[in-house]
Design a protein around this motif. Sequence first.
Motif, PDB file in Angstrom:
ATOM      1  N   LEU A  36      -0.298  12.603  -1.798  1.00  0.00           N
ATOM      2  CA  LEU A  36      -0.055  12.496  -0.370  1.00  0.00           C
ATOM      3  C   LEU A  36       1.220  12.459  -0.012  1.00  0.00           C
ATOM      4  CD1 LEU A  36      -2.990  10.163   0.538  1.00  0.00           C
ATOM      5  CD2 LEU A  36      -3.148  12.476   1.122  1.00  0.00           C
ATOM      6  N   PRO A  37       1.605  13.297   1.090  1.00  0.00           N
ATOM      7  CA  PRO A  37       3.134  13.206   1.665  1.00  0.00           C
ATOM      8  C   PRO A  37       3.416  11.752   2.119  1.00  0.00           C
ATOM      9  CG  PRO A  37       1.909  15.039   2.879  1.00  0.00           C
ATOM     10  CD  PRO A  37       0.953  14.168   1.720  1.00  0.00           C
ATOM     11  N   GLU A  38       4.463  11.511   1.980  1.00  0.00           N
ATOM     12  CA  GLU A  38       5.036   9.951   2.461  1.00  0.00           C
ATOM     13  C   GLU A  38       4.901   9.788   4.022  1.00  0.00           C
ATOM     14  OE1 GLU A  38       8.732   8.742   1.040  1.00  0.00           O
ATOM     15  OE2 GLU A  38       7.865   8.830  -1.193  1.00  0.00           O
ATOM     16  N   PRO A  39       5.421  10.956   4.696  1.00  0.00           N
ATOM     17  CA  PRO A  39       5.048  10.627   6.239  1.00  0.00           C
ATOM     18  C   PRO A  39       3.562  10.528   6.693  1.00  0.00           C
ATOM     19  CG  PRO A  39       6.518  12.480   5.752  1.00  0.00           C
ATOM     20  CD  PRO A  39       5.947  12.184   4.519  1.00  0.00           C
ATOM     21  N   LEU A  40       2.425  11.155   5.904  1.00  0.00           N
ATOM     22  CA  LEU A  40       1.027  10.719   5.990  1.00  0.00           C
ATOM     23  C   LEU A  40       0.585   9.321   5.682  1.00  0.00           C
ATOM     24  CD1 LEU A  40      -1.579  12.171   7.080  1.00  0.00           C
ATOM     25  CD2 LEU A  40      -1.829  12.885   4.696  1.00  0.00           C
ATOM     26  N   ILE A  41       1.332   9.118   4.630  1.00  0.00           N
ATOM     27  CA  ILE A  41       0.955   7.687   4.253  1.00  0.00           C
ATOM     28  C   ILE A  41       1.531   6.665   5.083  1.00  0.00           C
ATOM     29  CG2 ILE A  41       1.451   5.907   2.384  1.00  0.00           C
ATOM     30  CD1 ILE A  41       1.456   8.252   0.283  1.00  0.00           C
TER      31      ILE A  41
ATOM     32  N   ALA B  33       0.928  -1.100   0.184  1.00  0.00           N
ATOM     33  CA  ALA B  33       0.070   0.061  -0.153  1.00  0.00           C
ATOM     34  C   ALA B  33       0.817   1.324  -0.197  1.00  0.00           C
ATOM     35  CB  ALA B  33      -1.000   0.126   1.065  1.00  0.00           C
ATOM     36  N   PHE B  34       1.975   1.115   0.792  1.00  0.00           N
ATOM     37  CA  PHE B  34       2.825   2.383   0.814  1.00  0.00           C
ATOM     38  C   PHE B  34       3.305   2.539  -0.468  1.00  0.00           C
ATOM     39  CE2 PHE B  34       7.205   4.213   0.857  1.00  0.00           C
ATOM     40  CZ  PHE B  34       6.867   5.625   1.259  1.00  0.00           C
ATOM     41  N   TYR B  35       3.803   1.731  -1.215  1.00  0.00           N
ATOM     42  CA  TYR B  35       4.604   1.774  -2.626  1.00  0.00           C
ATOM     43  C   TYR B  35       3.610   2.367  -3.677  1.00  0.00           C
ATOM     44  CZ  TYR B  35       8.853  -0.148  -1.270  1.00  0.00           C
ATOM     45  OH  TYR B  35      10.264  -0.216  -0.476  1.00  0.00           O
ATOM     46  N   ILE B  36       2.101   1.768  -3.529  1.00  0.00           N
ATOM     47  CA  ILE B  36       0.935   2.088  -4.462  1.00  0.00           C
ATOM     48  C   ILE B  36       0.645   3.531  -4.207  1.00  0.00           C
ATOM     49  CG2 ILE B  36      -1.305   1.692  -4.959  1.00  0.00           C
ATOM     50  CD1 ILE B  36      -0.608  -1.357  -4.426  1.00  0.00           C
ATOM     51  N   LEU B  37       0.438   3.970  -2.693  1.00  0.00           N
ATOM     52  CA  LEU B  37       0.091   5.319  -2.633  1.00  0.00           C
ATOM     53  C   LEU B  37       0.812   6.392  -2.842  1.00  0.00           C
ATOM     54  CD1 LEU B  37      -1.978   4.272   0.610  1.00  0.00           C
ATOM     55  CD2 LEU B  37      -3.053   5.088  -1.620  1.00  0.00           C
TER      56      LEU B  37
END
Length: 106
Positions: free
Chosen positions: A53-58, A43-47
């Motif tokens: 969205l900023p990576e820290p939020l994800i 999910a991290f790589y996809i999002l």
Amino acid sequence: MVISLLLTIILELLAAVVLGLRGRDLLLTIIVNILTNPIVTAAFYILSGTTELPEPLIKTFLEIWAIVTEWLIYHKFAESIKRPLLLSVGLNGFSFFSGMLINYLI
């Protein structure tokens, strides 16, 4: 993804042993990570690749999801874990920050 899963399992098992988990509860530590880590990683790589969205939020959202999911599993199936939410927060925090440190050092 396999490296992330294996590293998470090793780190969380070590921490769980230090915290006194034994037997079925150690096996449960492996199972919760097999269930949540691949989903969080994918999910991290996809999002991060498809949204603004900023990576820290994800990462924050996904880690909260993992903590809640693992807490519910520990609560339902653990034999001797008295504070499953605290365990889930602690183990996930330990493996998350250890992973960040390892990534920084490599």
